[in-house]
Write a protein that holds these residues in place. Structure first.
Motif, short mmCIF file in Angstrom:
data_model
loop_
_atom_site.label_atom_id
_atom_site.label_comp_id
_atom_site.label_asym_id
_atom_site.label_seq_id
_atom_site.Cartn_x
_atom_site.Cartn_y
_atom_site.Cartn_z
N GLY A 315 -9.89 2.70 -0.41
CA GLY A 315 -9.98 2.33 -1.81
C GLY A 315 -9.69 3.51 -2.71
O GLY A 315 -9.94 4.66 -2.36
N LYS A 316 -9.15 3.24 -3.89
CA LYS A 316 -8.79 4.30 -4.82
C LYS A 316 -10.02 4.87 -5.52
O LYS A 316 -11.01 4.17 -5.74
N SER A 317 -9.91 6.15 -5.89
CA SER A 317 -11.02 6.86 -6.51
C SER A 317 -10.48 7.82 -7.58
O SER A 317 -9.62 8.65 -7.30
N LEU A 318 -10.98 7.70 -8.80
CA LEU A 318 -10.58 8.55 -9.90
C LEU A 318 -11.40 9.84 -9.92
O LEU A 318 -12.63 9.80 -9.78
N VAL A 319 -10.72 10.97 -10.08
CA VAL A 319 -11.38 12.26 -10.23
C VAL A 319 -10.86 12.90 -11.51
O VAL A 319 -9.66 13.04 -11.70
N GLN A 320 -11.77 13.28 -12.40
CA GLN A 320 -11.41 13.85 -13.69
C GLN A 320 -11.89 15.30 -13.78
O GLN A 320 -12.89 15.67 -13.16
N ILE A 321 -11.19 16.08 -14.61
CA ILE A 321 -11.64 17.45 -14.87
C ILE A 321 -11.44 17.76 -16.35
O ILE A 321 -10.42 17.40 -16.94
N VAL A 360 -19.82 0.48 -11.40
CA VAL A 360 -19.12 1.75 -11.22
C VAL A 360 -20.12 2.88 -11.05
O VAL A 360 -21.09 2.98 -11.79
N THR A 361 -19.87 3.74 -10.06
CA THR A 361 -20.70 4.90 -9.80
C THR A 361 -19.93 6.17 -10.16
O THR A 361 -18.73 6.26 -9.88
N GLN A 362 -20.61 7.12 -10.78
CA GLN A 362 -19.98 8.40 -11.07
C GLN A 362 -20.83 9.54 -10.51
O GLN A 362 -22.05 9.52 -10.59
N TRP A 363 -20.16 10.53 -9.92
CA TRP A 363 -20.79 11.76 -9.47
C TRP A 363 -20.19 12.89 -10.29
O TRP A 363 -18.97 13.00 -10.42
N LYS A 364 -21.06 13.73 -10.83
CA LYS A 364 -20.59 14.71 -11.80
C LYS A 364 -21.22 16.08 -11.54
O LYS A 364 -22.42 16.19 -11.30
N VAL A 365 -20.37 17.12 -11.63
CA VAL A 365 -20.84 18.50 -11.58
C VAL A 365 -20.34 19.20 -12.84
O VAL A 365 -19.13 19.31 -13.06
N THR A 378 -15.73 15.14 -12.42
CA THR A 378 -16.38 13.85 -12.24
C THR A 378 -15.55 12.97 -11.32
O THR A 378 -14.33 12.92 -11.45
N ALA A 379 -16.21 12.30 -10.40
CA ALA A 379 -15.53 11.39 -9.48
C ALA A 379 -16.16 10.00 -9.58
O ALA A 379 -17.36 9.87 -9.84
N PHE A 380 -15.32 8.97 -9.37
CA PHE A 380 -15.76 7.58 -9.51
C PHE A 380 -15.38 6.76 -8.29
O PHE A 380 -14.45 7.11 -7.55
N ASN A 381 -16.07 5.65 -8.10
CA ASN A 381 -15.73 4.72 -7.02
C ASN A 381 -14.79 3.63 -7.53
O ASN A 381 -14.87 2.47 -7.11
N THR A 382 -13.92 4.00 -8.44
CA THR A 382 -12.91 3.11 -8.99
C THR A 382 -11.72 3.94 -9.42
O THR A 382 -11.85 5.15 -9.67
N ARG A 391 -14.38 0.87 -4.13
CA ARG A 391 -14.93 1.44 -2.90
C ARG A 391 -16.43 1.65 -3.11
O ARG A 391 -16.91 1.67 -4.25
N PRO A 392 -17.21 1.83 -2.02
CA PRO A 392 -18.66 1.98 -2.18
C PRO A 392 -19.07 3.25 -2.93
O PRO A 392 -20.03 3.25 -3.70
N ALA A 393 -18.35 4.36 -2.70
CA ALA A 393 -18.70 5.63 -3.31
C ALA A 393 -17.42 6.40 -3.64
O ALA A 393 -16.35 6.10 -3.10
N PRO A 394 -17.50 7.42 -4.50
CA PRO A 394 -16.31 8.23 -4.80
C PRO A 394 -15.72 8.86 -3.55
O PRO A 394 -16.43 9.06 -2.54
N ALA A 395 -14.44 9.19 -3.59
CA ALA A 395 -13.75 9.73 -2.42
C ALA A 395 -14.15 11.17 -2.12
O ALA A 395 -14.05 11.62 -0.99
#
Length: 417
Positions: A315-321, A360-365, A378-382, A391-395
């Motif tokens: 599944g695809k996962s968006l990662v932003q900076i 939608v789940t986001q993980w952020k540092v 930041t990473a997302f499960n979309t 996807r269940p969780a960010p990549a």
């Protein structure tokens, strides 16, 4: 509306499509906005970024684009424009007045009722613009057009005529055409709100000619971009009619009255520090250095904001900076929970639901160094914050996000030579 307010609104609209931390993006947008205003005659902000400077109409006209009301979102202070080469003018001579701009627009629109005209002439320091409420008998619609001079060979002008990544900005259709005379034309059919919370459509045509003329027109299926109900299924002009509006030589008199834009600065050498490079390039470089091999299926961004969409087959996962060289410490004060590294770098880690779509789940540092450099990953499960979960969780793991944000390569450096 002042140019500062127009810029704030444009930045806010752009941010609706990708921000995972409104505070952080506001700081980045403010800094970027001030740089763009300082060279507004030389470079047009790209993409997504500075999307549209919008028009208010009919009941919403009081204090709209040409009035003096408050805009939604933060207001950014505009820096003075640079002095263009040659005669030193920053604006036109006034050879084309606001009334003439309105007359030109009326002459180009097909038969129908035209109301609430508002315009600026070439003498205005904000540049010539015109907007009307047009009704062909099927419902009132806002139509807006602006004129500018840009560096036709610069990256900013090119970005204005490139389609956005559909993973992040949903739209119905978009294409770029190369015209016989070398001009580039963007034709875009999308929505006022990326999350489609309202059915307001916005269709846009942007022309950049080899002489550096930029003609930007937008139309809505409502009497205003926001705050007005949808009045018709689609905007009134077909995409071909919108193309005809921006390619008409009717606008050449006004464009010729504006000073030529300064050439864009030459690209920076590749040896500059990560913090001085485009954020998306820095992100991709760090992923490679850290051995992160998840395939990148799309990438994009502008200056201090960047993103990649990853797909490991699950599944695809968006990662932003977001990279802010001189950030405010406000995000790491008060009750904000963070840890401090031995070198003084503050680190805040957040895991939880996204801000735009259910599930939608986001993980952020988020990190802030002593010299003011802030790096937020930041990473997302979309693949799209406004779209469905993919996807269940960010990549990427929190450990990998932390490695990217705290990489020593972010240290201050200057270009070689």
């Amino acid at each position: 509306m002042s140019f500062e307010d127009e810029l704030a609104e444009a930045l806010r609209r752009t941010g609706e499509g990708f921000t995972s931390d409104p505070g952080a993006l506001a700081e980045a947008g403010g800094a970027r906005g001030r740089r763009l205003v300082a060279r507004r005659r030389a470079v047009v902000a790209g993409g997504s970024a500075l999307a549209l400077v919008l028009i208010a109409t009919a009941g919403a006209y009081s204090g709209g684009l040409f009035g003096g009301s408050d805009a939604e979102g933060a207001v950014h202070v505009a820096a003075p424009s640079p002095t263009p080469p040659g005669n030193g003018r920053q604006t036109g001579t006034g050879a084309v007045t606001a009334d003439q701009m309105i007359g030109k627009m009326k002459a180009l629109l097909p038969g129908g009722r035209i109301g609430a005209p508002k315009a600026r002439g070439t003498e205005d320091e904000l540049g010539p613009r015109v907007g009307v409420v047009y009704d062909d008998g099927k419902g009132p619609a806002a139509i807006f057009l602006s004129l500018q001079r840009v560096d036709p060979f610069g990256s900013g002008a090119r970005a204005q005529t490139e389609c956005e990544d559909k993973n992040l900005h949903g739209y119905d259709a978009c294409r770029t055409e190369q015209l016989p005379d070398g001009s580039r034309l963007l034709l875009h059919q999308g929505y006022e709100y990326p999350d489609r919370r309202e059915d307001t459509k916005v269709w846009r045509a942007v022309l950049v000619t080899v002489r550096g003329f930029l003609v930007d027109a937008s139309e809505w299926n409502a009497a205003a971009d926001k705050g007005a109900p949808v009045s018709r299924t689609d905007p009134p002009l077909s995409i071909e009619q919108l193309k005809g509006l921006v390619t008409s030589d009717t606008w050449h008199a006004a464009l010729n009255d504006l000073p030529a834009a300064e050439p864009e600065p030459a690209p920076r050498p590749e040896s500059v520090a990560l913090r001085d490079r485009k954020a998306v390039d820095a992100l991709e470089q760090l992923m490679t250095q850290l051995g992160i091999t998840v395939p990148i299926v799309s990438r994009g961004g502008q200056d201090s904001y960047g993103y990649v969409v990853l797909d490991d087959g699950k599944g695809k996962s968006l990662v932003q900076i977001n990279v802010q060289p001189a950030a405010s410490p406000s995000g790491f004060s008060g009750n904000s929970a963070f840890t401090t590294q031995s070198d003084g770098t503050k680190v805040r880690e957040v895991t939880g639901p996204g801000e735009k779509n259910k599930g939608v789940t986001q993980w952020k540092v988020d990190t802030l160094r002593d010299d003011g450099l802030r790096v937020l990953v930041t990473a997302f499960n979309t693949a799209d914050q406004n779209g469905p979960v993919t996807r269940p969780a960010p990549a990427l793991t929190m450990k990998q996000l932390r490695q990217i944000a705290l990489a020593p390569e972010w240290k201050l450096a200057t270009p070689a030579g």
